[in-house]
Design an enzyme around this catalytic site. Sequence first.
Site, PDB file in Angstrom:
ATOM      1  CB  SER A  98      19.388 -20.569  29.091  1.00 40.77           C
ATOM      2  OG  SER A  98      19.787 -20.883  27.769  1.00 40.77           O
TER       3      SER A  98
ATOM      4  CE1 TYR B 111      21.246 -15.369  28.330  1.00 43.09           C
ATOM      5  CE2 TYR B 111      21.368 -17.657  27.631  1.00 43.09           C
ATOM      6  CZ  TYR B 111      20.625 -16.560  28.008  1.00 43.09           C
ATOM      7  OH  TYR B 111      19.265 -16.653  28.082  1.00 43.09           O
TER       8      TYR B 111
ATOM      9  CE  LYS C  45      19.550 -16.693  31.516  1.00 41.50           C
ATOM     10  NZ  LYS C  45      18.504 -15.891  32.202  1.00 41.50           N
TER      11      LYS C  45
END
Lengths: 249, 249
Positions: free
Chosen positions: B108, B133, B137
């Site tokens: 991402s 998050y 990634k």
Amino acid sequence: MPKTILITGARGRIGSALVSHLDTLDERYDLRLADLDAVDKREIELDITNLAACRDAFKDVDTVIHLAGVPSPEAPFEAILPVNIGGTYNVFRAASDAGVSRVVFASSAQAIEGYPLDVQVRTDMPVRPKNLYGVSKACGEAFAAYFAYQEGVEAVAVRIGAFEQASDWQRMSERDLSAWVDPQDLCELFVRCIEADLREEPFAIVHGISDNRFKRLDLSDSRARLGYEPKADSFSVWRVGLYNASEPA
Amino acid sequence: MPKTILITGARGRIGSALVSHLDTLDERYDLRLADLDAVDKREIELDITNLAACRDAFKDVDTVIHLAGVPSPEAPFEAILPVNIGGTYNVFRAASDAGVSRVVFASSAQAIEGYPLDVQVRTDMPVRPKNLYGVSKACGEAFAAYFAYQEGVEAVAVRIGAFEQASDWQRMSERDLSAWVDPQDLCELFVRCIEADLREEPFAIVHGISDNRFKRLDLSDSRARLGYEPKADSFSVWRVGLYNASEPA
């Protein structure tokens, strides 16, 4: 007032060397030594997989030096995940919540050891781990960048090389020689990690090796950002050792 | 013989778009669609937190497209750790064990979103996650590098930008515009990830955005390594939308 420094993994190989070194500095720091079990008075019990316990331990601490973790590059991932990744998250999360100013994170040369062996790795290159332990250290560096830039916890990730006493030069491979860090050099690097001015840029990845004639990891950032001045050179240690070994007894 | 492609998270937002796209390609691939629950015949139930289940599911698969994960950048780390980190490890571990040739990993733009907003990020720069998050990634990219270089599983990590239909241009912020990826462009990028020749270099990080006039993420590697040819440009979509909106009804 002296800074309060909490060291996780204080009873480990690097932690023990660091504590001995800091003890020579005329009580410049107020030390809290954390590890899975506490033996003497200065030590506190801390399991970094317990977030609430980290929060408690970090009250009124200025700087956390985070050395705790599964230390073996060959460890299975099931052992690495909860401690080196989950535990490192807890350390940063608790540091942020408790108002700790700075975290110095023990990363590893294993985070970049997947590059071809004749490449000199700089800190501005992407990670390339050699093993799953190296992946966990790369993940720790990503936590450090996140907490530094997004939550205001200054962070230094030190990619520690092959930590061996000079007297153990015979154990070192060619790779180890180019990535060797003399314990004295590393301890002085950690002091610089505590003392460096990071107000302009709250995050640094630095390489923790000695002033070896041939370097697997480039030292520009360690020198420029922290003023690191390593003294030892594995190649001269090795050459002198070989010479002495070849002398008639 | 057509390649067997297994998609994790096949029923998610990006997975659904990708499956529809691959279905237009004259059955060029034999698809296995994996998600937490299976609804139609082509689908298989797979929980990526179960390593043994991943190993079973990956038998005789050529390429795994790994989209499964907690999709929210705001998710708490307790939710992210077992799925985005533990689960992604399982996917790579099982792929390696089952002899899967290639894993395409949905990374991402959040992995680098911590850079100042006027920096154009290249794939050869270190990660700088904007949130936890994004850390997960970044960790997935480190797994990908490890499994590619050390275990021989070819890997492409696609840093997916702001995945929105062009018709939803009004939802996009300035940042989203510079990181926008049109679903059609992204689907074609995934096909190139399946088809690219990675024999010389088994690993690539590529940026998955459209041909936006202003780009948050540089596309050099997506073009050079995969032959990516994006068609859409968020800025012209936006300009046309604004123009039409300002016309009298």
